[in-house]
Motif scaffolding. Structure first.
Motif, PDB file in Angstrom:
ATOM      1  N   HIS A  24     -28.904  -0.675  23.675  1.00 62.97           N
ATOM      2  CA  HIS A  24     -29.130  -0.913  24.914  1.00 62.97           C
ATOM      3  C   HIS A  24     -28.485   0.574  25.425  1.00 62.97           C
ATOM      4  O   HIS A  24     -27.692   0.901  25.522  1.00 62.97           O
ATOM      5  N   SER A 325     -21.911  -3.485  27.985  1.00 60.40           N
ATOM      6  CA  SER A 325     -23.219  -2.929  27.678  1.00 60.40           C
ATOM      7  C   SER A 325     -23.401  -4.737  27.830  1.00 60.40           C
ATOM      8  O   SER A 325     -23.229  -5.739  27.674  1.00 60.40           O
ATOM      9  N   SER A 327     -27.432  -8.102  28.850  1.00 61.11           N
ATOM     10  CA  SER A 327     -28.816  -7.622  28.567  1.00 61.11           C
ATOM     11  C   SER A 327     -29.220  -7.414  30.009  1.00 61.11           C
ATOM     12  O   SER A 327     -29.020  -7.458  30.586  1.00 61.11           O
TER      13      SER A 327
END
Length: 477
Positions: A24, A325, A327
């Motif tokens: 990410h 983090s 999505s």
């Protein structure tokens, strides 16, 4: 035919290590979005006879292929391939320095393609070290470097001494030695041009795309719906707290901050400004929601006495919730259910979070003097929605936060018009006079046009292209 004059070699090798499974980062998102659009554009240009029929993208990595890579190769079998090899492939060896693996990989690919390839390095200086006695200077023209930002030149104290020194040295060497260098914003391009004024090939700007996920859905107007969606988001973010703490958090006004914890990001200013705005009677229940998956930031929160709420950390007295983090889908939802985004960073090579937030219908308060300035023409969006700050004055930032959260006729009319539009993204781009902007196809077209115009590839031999394609076919993963 026009394709015979394009001058493109048969293999465009794209180093995709930084977009491996679970990664990410801004660069990882650039690679995935850029790769998909590049494959689509390549298919279209083949159909139109604008590029050689056997031109292919070869995704090269030292790791097993990520899901997005597998899906892309399956969908575009005539345009894409995958290869994993080189020294240290599928192991943690050859990870540092970053140029060890590509130096070995590019030597292998040079043999497979008979030297008829381009190596595209989409990291700041993540490229092979070319040594004349190993490769020959003629291969310098086979490297296409995409430098995403020039932050260590703008903010030299923003990175560690050794990393910063290495970064500056390698970027300058790249500018001086390799003819084709690209970047993602005019802001970064101008900084890089100033570093190498003798460079004869101009530094082209690719731009970046913003995934259609951001700004596709309207923001919830109903309070109960917004709270329900916030609980859904917290579940996706692995939040785990008491019913009382969850209720308090979901009922707050959410001021969002997205980005890692480097000093130049100035999250302390965002925290202080939010706290000062909270002292305003209208904003008592205001929460700063930070998205940062860096382990260092998590340790800093622990040292400050943060309460663990599942994977999240909560500084109750300061009113700050740290979320690791997430999505892209969860981030798109977060933009929809927050109240505003604060981005006090002193340096940005492109600045994705402010742009993603604005396209999602979320008001943005940002620092002027970075690439974020170039996202929208000045004055096209109202200050209650897109507002730049000149300094680091805590009081002025707190006042701006309060003003952007406050209800007024101008604000309500703007959001009423947004709610009637097809989507927040369409409304914001139309309001700014930028319909169709921030699409990945523009970056793919700019990239292929830059390659076609490059003097190093002015001619190619049709027979050697076919031979090269056949020889590498047996080695691809």
């Amino acid at each position: 035919m026009e394709a015979e004059k394009s001058g493109l070699p048969p293999w465009i090798v794209l180093d995709v290590r930084l977009a491996r499974e679970g990664a990410h980062s801004g660069i990882a998102r650039f690679i995935t979005g850029f790769s998909l659009s590049l494959a689509e554009e390549l298919r279209q240009r083949k159909r139109e006879g604008r590029v050689p029929p056997n031109l292919r993208l070869l995704f090269a990595s030292k790791y097993e292929p990520a899901t997005w890579t597998v899906d892309l190769v399956r969908h575009y079998p005539e345009e894409t391939s995958f290869w994993s090899g080189g020294k240290g492939a599928l192991t943690s060896r050859w990870d540092k320095p970053v140029y060890w693996w590509p130096t070995g990989a590019i030597k292998r690919l040079k043999q497979y393609t008979h030297g008829d390839f381009l190596w595209v390095a989409p990291g700041n200086f993540d490229r092979p070290i070319f040594v004349g006695r190993l490769f020959g200077k003629k291969y310098f023209g086979r490297v296409v470097q995409i430098i995403h930002d020039a932050i260590p030149f703008e903010q030299p104290k923003s990175t560690g001494f050794f990393f910063g020194t290495q970064f500056r040295m390698r970027v300058k060497n790249t500018l001086n030695r390799f003819p084709l260098v690209l970047t993602v914003s005019e802001h970064s391009a101008q900084i890089l041009r100033n570093l190498s004024k003798s460079k004869t090939v101009d530094i082209r700007v690719l731009g970046e795309g913003v995934d259609s996920t951001f700004g596709a859905k309207q923001r919830p107007v109903d309070v109960s719906e917004r709270r329900f969606l916030r609980r859904e988001f917290l579940t996706a973010a692995a939040f785990s707290g008491t019913p009382e703490s969850e209720q308090w958090i979901t009922n707050c006004r959410w001021i969002l901050g997205v980005g890692r914890g480097q000093a130049y990001k100035c999250w302390d200013l965002a925290e202080k400004a939010t706290a000062a705005a909270r002292r305003d009677g209208r904003n008592e229940s205001t929460l700063l929601v930070r998205i940062d998956g860096d382990a260092t930031t998590a340790r800093q929160f622990d040292e400050r006495g943060a309460i663990r709420l599942g994977a999240c950390r909560f500084l109750k007295e300061q009113g700050v919730l740290l979320i690791p983090s997430i999505s892209d889908e969860a981030l798109a939802l977060l933009y929809r259910v927050s109240d505003m985004l604060v981005h006090p960073s002193l340096a940005e090579g492109f600045g994705l979070p402010p742009l993603e937030a604005a396209l999602s219908g979320l008001p943005v308060l940002f620092r002027k003097g970075t690439a974020v300035d170039g996202h929208f023409p000045e004055g096209r969006l109202p200050e209650i929605y897109w507002r730049g700050m000149e300094n680091s004055n805590e009081g002025e930032w707190a006042l701006a936060v309060s003003e952007m959260l406050a209800s007024n006729v101008k604000r309500e009319k703007f959001f009423e018009a947004m709610a009637k539009a097809q989507s927040p993204r369409q409304f914001v781009l139309q309001s700014a006079g930028l319909e169709g902007a921030f699409e990945w196809r523009s970056a793919a077209c700019a990239f292929l046009d830059a390659l076609g115009a490059h003097h190093e590839f002015s001619e190619f031999n049709k027979d050697s292209l076919i031979a090269s394609a056949a020889s590498v076919g047996g080695e691809q993963g």
